[in-house]
Design a protein around this motif. Structure first.
Motif, PDB file in Angstrom:
ATOM      1  N   PRO A 294       4.264   1.643  -3.228  1.00  0.00           N
ATOM      2  CA  PRO A 294       3.885   2.110  -4.578  1.00  0.00           C
ATOM      3  C   PRO A 294       3.559   3.600  -4.658  1.00  0.00           C
ATOM      4  O   PRO A 294       3.598   4.183  -5.759  1.00  0.00           O
ATOM      5  CB  PRO A 294       2.643   1.263  -4.897  1.00  0.00           C
ATOM      6  CG  PRO A 294       2.763   0.051  -4.046  1.00  0.00           C
ATOM      7  CD  PRO A 294       3.390   0.546  -2.774  1.00  0.00           C
ATOM      8  N   GLN A 295       3.241   4.224  -3.512  1.00  0.00           N
ATOM      9  CA  GLN A 295       2.886   5.648  -3.532  1.00  0.00           C
ATOM     10  C   GLN A 295       4.075   6.564  -3.244  1.00  0.00           C
ATOM     11  O   GLN A 295       3.947   7.780  -3.306  1.00  0.00           O
ATOM     12  CB  GLN A 295       1.780   5.916  -2.506  1.00  0.00           C
ATOM     13  CG  GLN A 295       0.476   5.185  -2.789  1.00  0.00           C
ATOM     14  CD  GLN A 295      -0.663   5.681  -1.910  1.00  0.00           C
ATOM     15  OE1 GLN A 295      -0.998   6.871  -1.914  1.00  0.00           O
ATOM     16  NE2 GLN A 295      -1.268   4.776  -1.154  1.00  0.00           N
ATOM     17  N   ILE A 296       5.231   5.992  -2.895  1.00  0.00           N
ATOM     18  CA  ILE A 296       6.427   6.808  -2.653  1.00  0.00           C
ATOM     19  C   ILE A 296       6.968   7.286  -3.994  1.00  0.00           C
ATOM     20  O   ILE A 296       7.190   6.488  -4.910  1.00  0.00           O
ATOM     21  CB  ILE A 296       7.485   5.994  -1.882  1.00  0.00           C
ATOM     22  CG1 ILE A 296       6.949   5.626  -0.488  1.00  0.00           C
ATOM     23  CG2 ILE A 296       8.787   6.787  -1.756  1.00  0.00           C
ATOM     24  CD1 ILE A 296       7.853   4.680   0.296  1.00  0.00           C
ATOM     25  N   LYS A 297       7.193   8.586  -4.104  1.00  0.00           N
ATOM     26  CA  LYS A 297       7.600   9.169  -5.386  1.00  0.00           C
ATOM     27  C   LYS A 297       9.088   9.014  -5.653  1.00  0.00           C
ATOM     28  O   LYS A 297       9.514   8.961  -6.807  1.00  0.00           O
ATOM     29  CB  LYS A 297       7.197  10.647  -5.432  1.00  0.00           C
ATOM     30  CG  LYS A 297       5.683  10.854  -5.417  1.00  0.00           C
ATOM     31  CD  LYS A 297       5.314  12.321  -5.384  1.00  0.00           C
ATOM     32  CE  LYS A 297       3.805  12.501  -5.325  1.00  0.00           C
ATOM     33  NZ  LYS A 297       3.417  13.938  -5.231  1.00  0.00           N
TER      34      LYS A 297
ATOM     35  N   ASP B 126       8.868  10.827   1.346  1.00  0.00           N
ATOM     36  CA  ASP B 126       9.371  11.794   0.366  1.00  0.00           C
ATOM     37  C   ASP B 126       9.784  13.103   1.039  1.00  0.00           C
ATOM     38  O   ASP B 126      10.832  13.689   0.699  1.00  0.00           O
ATOM     39  CB  ASP B 126       8.309  12.065  -0.703  1.00  0.00           C
ATOM     40  CG  ASP B 126       8.105  10.878  -1.633  1.00  0.00           C
ATOM     41  OD1 ASP B 126       9.118  10.247  -2.018  1.00  0.00           O
ATOM     42  OD2 ASP B 126       6.945  10.579  -1.967  1.00  0.00           O
TER      43      ASP B 126
ATOM     44  N   ASN C 132      -2.618   6.899   7.312  1.00  0.00           N
ATOM     45  CA  ASN C 132      -2.970   6.107   6.141  1.00  0.00           C
ATOM     46  C   ASN C 132      -1.778   5.989   5.197  1.00  0.00           C
ATOM     47  O   ASN C 132      -0.737   6.640   5.388  1.00  0.00           O
ATOM     48  CB  ASN C 132      -4.171   6.717   5.412  1.00  0.00           C
ATOM     49  CG  ASN C 132      -3.948   8.192   5.070  1.00  0.00           C
ATOM     50  OD1 ASN C 132      -2.955   8.562   4.459  1.00  0.00           O
ATOM     51  ND2 ASN C 132      -4.892   9.041   5.482  1.00  0.00           N
ATOM     52  N   ALA C 133      -1.933   5.154   4.174  1.00  0.00           N
ATOM     53  CA  ALA C 133      -0.821   4.852   3.264  1.00  0.00           C
ATOM     54  C   ALA C 133      -0.320   6.099   2.548  1.00  0.00           C
ATOM     55  O   ALA C 133       0.902   6.294   2.378  1.00  0.00           O
ATOM     56  CB  ALA C 133      -1.268   3.795   2.253  1.00  0.00           C
ATOM     57  N   GLU C 134      -1.225   6.951   2.119  1.00  0.00           N
ATOM     58  CA  GLU C 134      -0.817   8.169   1.417  1.00  0.00           C
ATOM     59  C   GLU C 134       0.047   9.062   2.307  1.00  0.00           C
ATOM     60  O   GLU C 134       1.070   9.608   1.862  1.00  0.00           O
ATOM     61  CB  GLU C 134      -2.066   8.934   0.956  1.00  0.00           C
ATOM     62  CG  GLU C 134      -1.739  10.206   0.163  1.00  0.00           C
ATOM     63  CD  GLU C 134      -2.986  10.968  -0.250  1.00  0.00           C
ATOM     64  OE1 GLU C 134      -2.834  12.011  -0.909  1.00  0.00           O
ATOM     65  OE2 GLU C 134      -4.106  10.527   0.100  1.00  0.00           O
TER      66      GLU C 134
ATOM     67  N   ALA D  69       3.576   7.525   2.700  1.00  0.00           N
ATOM     68  CA  ALA D  69       4.385   7.727   1.499  1.00  0.00           C
ATOM     69  C   ALA D  69       4.863   9.174   1.396  1.00  0.00           C
ATOM     70  O   ALA D  69       6.041   9.433   1.079  1.00  0.00           O
ATOM     71  CB  ALA D  69       3.578   7.342   0.263  1.00  0.00           C
ATOM     72  N   SER D  70       3.979  10.125   1.683  1.00  0.00           N
ATOM     73  CA  SER D  70       4.360  11.546   1.636  1.00  0.00           C
ATOM     74  C   SER D  70       5.439  11.864   2.663  1.00  0.00           C
ATOM     75  O   SER D  70       6.359  12.647   2.404  1.00  0.00           O
ATOM     76  CB  SER D  70       3.134  12.428   1.886  1.00  0.00           C
ATOM     77  OG  SER D  70       2.194  12.277   0.867  1.00  0.00           O
TER      78      SER D  70
ATOM     79  N   ASP E 163       0.805  -1.227   0.000  1.00  0.00           N
ATOM     80  CA  ASP E 163       0.000   0.000   0.000  1.00  0.00           C
ATOM     81  C   ASP E 163       0.833   1.270   0.000  1.00  0.00           C
ATOM     82  O   ASP E 163       0.459   2.264  -0.641  1.00  0.00           O
ATOM     83  CB  ASP E 163      -0.932   0.023   1.221  1.00  0.00           C
ATOM     84  CG  ASP E 163      -1.831  -1.193   1.305  1.00  0.00           C
ATOM     85  OD1 ASP E 163      -2.182  -1.741   0.235  1.00  0.00           O
ATOM     86  OD2 ASP E 163      -2.154  -1.629   2.433  1.00  0.00           O
ATOM     87  N   ILE E 164       1.961   1.256   0.738  1.00  0.00           N
ATOM     88  CA  ILE E 164       2.739   2.483   0.929  1.00  0.00           C
ATOM     89  C   ILE E 164       3.835   2.636  -0.129  1.00  0.00           C
ATOM     90  O   ILE E 164       3.953   3.683  -0.766  1.00  0.00           O
ATOM     91  CB  ILE E 164       3.344   2.512   2.350  1.00  0.00           C
ATOM     92  CG1 ILE E 164       2.224   2.500   3.393  1.00  0.00           C
ATOM     93  CG2 ILE E 164       4.250   3.727   2.534  1.00  0.00           C
ATOM     94  CD1 ILE E 164       2.700   2.261   4.819  1.00  0.00           C
TER      95      ILE E 164
END
Length: 402
Positions: free
Chosen positions: A253-256, A356, A347-349, A352-353, A250-251
């Motif tokens: 894949p959202q890391i830029k 970054d 949450n996952a978003e 991930a933020s 979940d996490i």
């Protein structure tokens, strides 16, 4: 230094090697208690004790008794477990034959106090009324079971969800009932104490875990290639398994940041955790010196969604000055200010933020890690908490003699 005492300690596992939280906690408590007292250690086990285990514990205990549970008797008890109101784990660990052996050992050694780690061992000593007793709840296990049940949404796992809910309900009743059989009790955090369903729960002494500051030291400054996000723990333990899947599926894949790698470090990885391995994810299995993994890490993440208790992994990461990104479950038991020590994400978003953002601001990240280390140095010392346990033993024995 207080009065010398003979202590009888009972635990559900041999506290070595240190791949589980209850083992780590008891090992360090024994280490401290042995400096002031004589310790007789009695452990339950389904396997024979090894020479390595005896050697590791011989420095702290004058006698080690490993009482071997019968697999056949265990399975027979579990077949009838639904007919009892005991928690399933109490049924799993309680054997009448072993109860008799424990009572014989207590009579033989005549200790000044008994220390029982976890409610699953309580049946062995709760009815020994002539010796003062201390129970270490460690965590609010009932709450942990209910959280696991509430997080299980898969249709095929509904029977398992029912099992978890039943165990949570039984544990809550048992945690309350067994409280009155002991002269004192300890628990790992204020949050966990609030979850013990007993009117006098405020009498439970808070004894957090500690961290070995000499072992978990910061990495030497140097050039690091790809950033590493680390998660550690016993990878067969359900909350850690869930967190590992959450991190990778979940996490990540959202890391830029394109080159972030994940390391999942810890003993006994389940097949589902091993399956997470890829060119971006390393699953280490058992690591002889887990401190080396923290020194490799750029960031530490604990996206725990279930479970209870103070997380050793978080203390270790903070001691090693690794910037931490934590869920509320992982951060709240620390009882630290809500800002400035870690990034707390829901949450996952957000996780991930946070990765970054911290990678983009290395100086801010470093300052946060230094602040966290300074805070835990003062609050999470094994020696300090060992002194609290020793003081509690003196208190219950003095009250018993009045």
């Amino acid at each position: 230094m207080g009065e010398f005492m003979k202590l009888f300690v009972i635990s559900s596992r041999v506290p070595y090697p240190l791949q589980k939280g209850d083992k780590l906690r008891l090992y360090h408590q024994l280490k401290h208690l042995s400096e002031e007292h004589e310790v007789i250690l009695c452990c339950l086990s389904s396997a024979n004790v090894t020479a390595e285990q005896r050697e590791a514990l011989s420095h702290f205990v004058t006698e080690l008794h490993v009482l071997k549970l019968s697999w056949f008797r265990r399975l027979w008890r579990m077949a009838w477990a639904w007919a009892s109101d005991w928690p399933f784990q109490v049924t799993w660990f309680t054997e009448k034959r072993i109860q008799n052996q424990v009572q014989e050992l207590v009579a033989k050694h005549a200790p000044q106090a008994i220390y029982c780690q976890l409610v699953r061992c309580a049946e062995y000593v709760k009815d020994i009324h002539e010796v003062p007793k201390v129970l270490d709840y460690m965590d609010a296990l009932s709450a942990g079971m209910h959280r696991r049940a509430n997080s299980e949404m898969r249709l095929l796992m509904k029977p398992f969800q029912l099992l978890l809910r039943t165990e949570g309900t039984r544990l809550a009743r048992y945690e309350s009932r067994v409280f009155d059989y002991f002269d004192a009790a300890t628990i790992i955090s204020r949050n966990d104490r609030l979850l013990i369903p007993h009117r006098d729960r405020d009498r439970i002494e808070i004894v957090p875990n500690g961290v070995d500051l000499s072992a978990f030291t910061p990495a030497n400054p140097g050039t690091q290639n790809d950033p590493i996000v680390l998660f550690t723990g016993n990878m067969s333990y359900a909350p850690n398994v869930d967190a590992a899947h959450h991190l990778v599926k979940d996490i990540l894949p959202q890391i830029k940041h394109p080159r972030v790698r994940v390391i999942l470090a810890g003993a006994e990885p389940k097949a589902s955790v091993k399956a997470l391995a890829s060119d971006r994810v390393t699953v280490t299995g058992w690591v002889d010196d887990i401190a080396t993994q923290y020194r490799k890490a750029t960031l530490f993440m604990a996206p725990l969604r279930i479970g209870t208790g103070l997380q050793n992994k978080v203390l270790e990461a903070m001691a090693a000055e690794v910037p931490c990104i934590l869920s509320p479950h992982a951060f709240t038991p620390l009882n630290l200010p809500s800002t400035g020590h870690a990034v707390v994400c829901q949450n996952a978003e957000a996780f991930a933020s946070a990765v970054d953002d911290l990678l983009a601001s290395p100086e801010q990240s470093k300052e946060m890690a230094k602040r966290a280390k300074k805070s835990i140095e003062g609050q999470f010392s094994w020696d300090t908490h060992g002194t609290t346990v020793s003081r509690l033993f003196r208190h219950v024995t003095q009250n018993a003699s009045i």
